[in-house]
Design a protein around this motif. Sequence first.
Motif, mmCIF file in Angstrom:
data_model
loop_
_atom_site.group_PDB
_atom_site.id
_atom_site.type_symbol
_atom_site.label_atom_id
_atom_site.label_comp_id
_atom_site.label_asym_id
_atom_site.label_seq_id
_atom_site.Cartn_x
_atom_site.Cartn_y
_atom_site.Cartn_z
ATOM 1 N N ARG A 47 0.839 -1.196 0.000
ATOM 2 C CA ARG A 47 0.000 0.000 0.000
ATOM 3 C C ARG A 47 0.878 1.251 0.000
ATOM 4 N N VAL A 48 0.380 2.274 -0.649
ATOM 5 C CA VAL A 48 1.005 3.588 -0.628
ATOM 6 C C VAL A 48 0.112 4.493 0.207
ATOM 7 N N ASN A 49 0.723 5.176 1.177
ATOM 8 C CA ASN A 49 -0.026 6.032 2.103
ATOM 9 C C ASN A 49 -1.120 5.263 2.834
ATOM 10 N N GLY A 50 -0.885 3.956 3.020
ATOM 11 C CA GLY A 50 -1.821 3.140 3.767
ATOM 12 C C GLY A 50 -3.113 2.843 3.042
ATOM 13 N N GLN A 51 -3.239 3.286 1.784
ATOM 14 C CA GLN A 51 -4.514 3.132 1.104
ATOM 15 C C GLN A 51 -4.373 2.576 -0.309
ATOM 16 N N HIS A 52 -3.622 3.244 -1.170
ATOM 17 C CA HIS A 52 -3.564 2.856 -2.573
ATOM 18 C C HIS A 52 -2.765 1.569 -2.748
ATOM 19 N N ILE A 53 -3.355 0.572 -3.427
ATOM 20 C CA ILE A 53 -2.626 -0.674 -3.657
ATOM 21 C C ILE A 53 -1.608 -0.491 -4.785
ATOM 22 N N VAL A 54 -0.585 -1.337 -4.763
ATOM 23 C CA VAL A 54 0.450 -1.337 -5.791
ATOM 24 C C VAL A 54 0.277 -2.598 -6.632
ATOM 25 N N VAL A 55 0.246 -2.460 -7.955
ATOM 26 C CA VAL A 55 0.202 -3.614 -8.848
ATOM 27 C C VAL A 55 1.388 -3.530 -9.802
ATOM 28 N N TYR A 56 1.769 -4.684 -10.331
ATOM 29 C CA TYR A 56 2.970 -4.797 -11.151
ATOM 30 C C TYR A 56 2.627 -5.315 -12.547
ATOM 31 N N PRO A 57 2.961 -4.574 -13.600
ATOM 32 C CA PRO A 57 2.816 -5.101 -14.959
ATOM 33 C C PRO A 57 4.026 -5.961 -15.315
ATOM 34 N N SER A 58 3.780 -7.062 -16.005
ATOM 35 C CA SER A 58 4.878 -7.970 -16.344
ATOM 36 C C SER A 58 5.726 -7.416 -17.487
ATOM 37 N N LEU A 59 6.977 -7.825 -17.496
ATOM 38 C CA LEU A 59 7.919 -7.413 -18.530
ATOM 39 C C LEU A 59 7.382 -7.790 -19.909
ATOM 40 N N ASN A 60 7.350 -6.834 -20.800
ATOM 41 C CA ASN A 60 6.920 -7.006 -22.187
ATOM 42 C C ASN A 60 5.421 -7.242 -22.330
ATOM 43 N N GLY A 61 4.837 -8.154 -21.523
ATOM 44 C CA GLY A 61 3.460 -8.557 -21.742
ATOM 45 C C GLY A 61 2.406 -7.745 -21.019
ATOM 46 N N HIS A 62 2.796 -7.047 -19.915
ATOM 47 C CA HIS A 62 1.932 -6.100 -19.210
ATOM 48 C C HIS A 62 0.813 -6.736 -18.402
ATOM 49 N N ALA A 63 0.743 -8.080 -18.313
ATOM 50 C CA ALA A 63 -0.218 -8.704 -17.409
ATOM 51 C C ALA A 63 0.043 -8.197 -15.994
ATOM 52 N N LEU A 64 -1.020 -8.055 -15.178
ATOM 53 C CA LEU A 64 -0.898 -7.406 -13.878
ATOM 54 C C LEU A 64 -0.853 -8.425 -12.738
ATOM 55 N N TYR A 65 0.056 -8.164 -11.766
ATOM 56 C CA TYR A 65 0.250 -9.072 -10.633
ATOM 57 C C TYR A 65 0.357 -8.282 -9.334
ATOM 58 N N SER A 66 0.154 -9.006 -8.228
ATOM 59 C CA SER A 66 0.143 -8.364 -6.911
ATOM 60 C C SER A 66 1.528 -8.236 -6.296
ATOM 61 N N GLY A 67 2.523 -8.889 -6.873
ATOM 62 C CA GLY A 67 3.860 -8.835 -6.309
ATOM 63 C C GLY A 67 4.909 -9.140 -7.364
ATOM 64 N N VAL A 68 6.176 -9.317 -6.893
ATOM 65 C CA VAL A 68 7.282 -9.561 -7.809
ATOM 66 C C VAL A 68 7.528 -11.062 -7.947
ATOM 67 N N GLY A 69 8.045 -11.451 -9.103
ATOM 68 C CA GLY A 69 8.339 -12.860 -9.336
ATOM 69 C C GLY A 69 8.274 -13.192 -10.810
ATOM 70 N N ARG A 70 8.319 -14.501 -11.106
ATOM 71 C CA ARG A 70 8.269 -14.943 -12.504
ATOM 72 C C ARG A 70 6.836 -15.155 -12.988
ATOM 73 N N ASN A 71 5.911 -15.455 -12.094
ATOM 74 C CA ASN A 71 4.482 -15.515 -12.423
ATOM 75 C C ASN A 71 4.216 -16.337 -13.688
ATOM 76 N N TYR A 72 4.325 -17.655 -13.550
ATOM 77 C CA TYR A 72 4.164 -18.538 -14.697
ATOM 78 C C TYR A 72 2.695 -18.687 -15.105
ATOM 79 N N THR A 73 2.440 -18.740 -16.417
ATOM 80 C CA THR A 73 1.111 -19.005 -16.948
ATOM 81 C C THR A 73 1.234 -19.969 -18.125
ATOM 82 N N ALA A 74 0.080 -20.411 -18.637
ATOM 83 C CA ALA A 74 0.007 -21.256 -19.836
ATOM 84 C C ALA A 74 0.870 -22.510 -19.693
ATOM 85 N N HIS A 75 0.634 -23.266 -18.631
ATOM 86 C CA HIS A 75 1.428 -24.463 -18.345
ATOM 87 C C HIS A 75 1.027 -25.620 -19.256
#
Length: 307
Positions: free
Chosen positions: A152-180
Amino acid sequence: MCSVDWFLQHCTLFDQASPKQQSPKPSDLPTTGDINGPYSLKLQDDAKRGNLSTAKAYIRAYWQTGMPYTDIQFWLFYAYNGPATIHVNLLLADTITATADRTLMPAGEHYGDWECCVLRIDNFTKQLIGVCLLQHGVGEYFNEQQLSRFQRVNGQHIVVYPSLNGHALYSGVGRNYTAHGKKDYVVAGVEWMVRNDTADGGQTLDCSSNHEIISMSWLGEQDFPSPKWVSYPCRWGPKDIPQSDVPLGHIEAIINDLGFSGVPGPIKSKIADAIRDQIKQQFRVDLNGPPGPPWNSQGKTWKGQYQ
């Protein structure tokens, strides 16, 4: 990311194969047609990187009679979508013995990429009770008990992460595998998945300060007119670039990286063929741009359908 206005300033509007207008304004975009034509947008090569200083979240508020909550959809726009990255595991007795990672350039690349984050607000308490992050057209939903996963930023606004190149959105950092996918051959096998890398420390967009409300589902155009570009049903990119296969060199590099140590010869050949077949089936080079939020494969999101 970039704004729609900045993107259009660096485009030429085409009618079929003929240039119609350079640097069209939103009000110049046609409101007839579909993904198959006749109109399309051709972006200048030097504008693929976008322009974050112009970027904003385009907000659609979605509510229908009887809903005890309102969904605030944050639509984010990117001038260009980069190549996909694949991760492959070699398996012996279902144990990983070797891995390979490869960016499948230009597979996955296309123009005019739209992504969405949805905040669900309780109508009575005005509190955030849910979040849905769009990932390649599939929604990952977080209920009220799962919201602690977000920074959270300022205790309120959530932070989301767009993935490298593809821009899919995630709640944290990592490799975030899909399409297994997976293929087994007696004692050996192979599995593959798409990497959606996210990381801290990069540039940010504060959507609480940089946004534009473009639509409210319960109000008609007469009461709350949307920007003209919302009604543009054709591609935010070219439309006639032929699709093609992933370059063979990428596939052979993955096979070489795996090494196949300990895998019997006949099975090695089957696994290598499976990798070739699956990459050709699942990954195609399609540079043509998708249509906008109400029209593209995520159009169900515009209508409040996130799963």
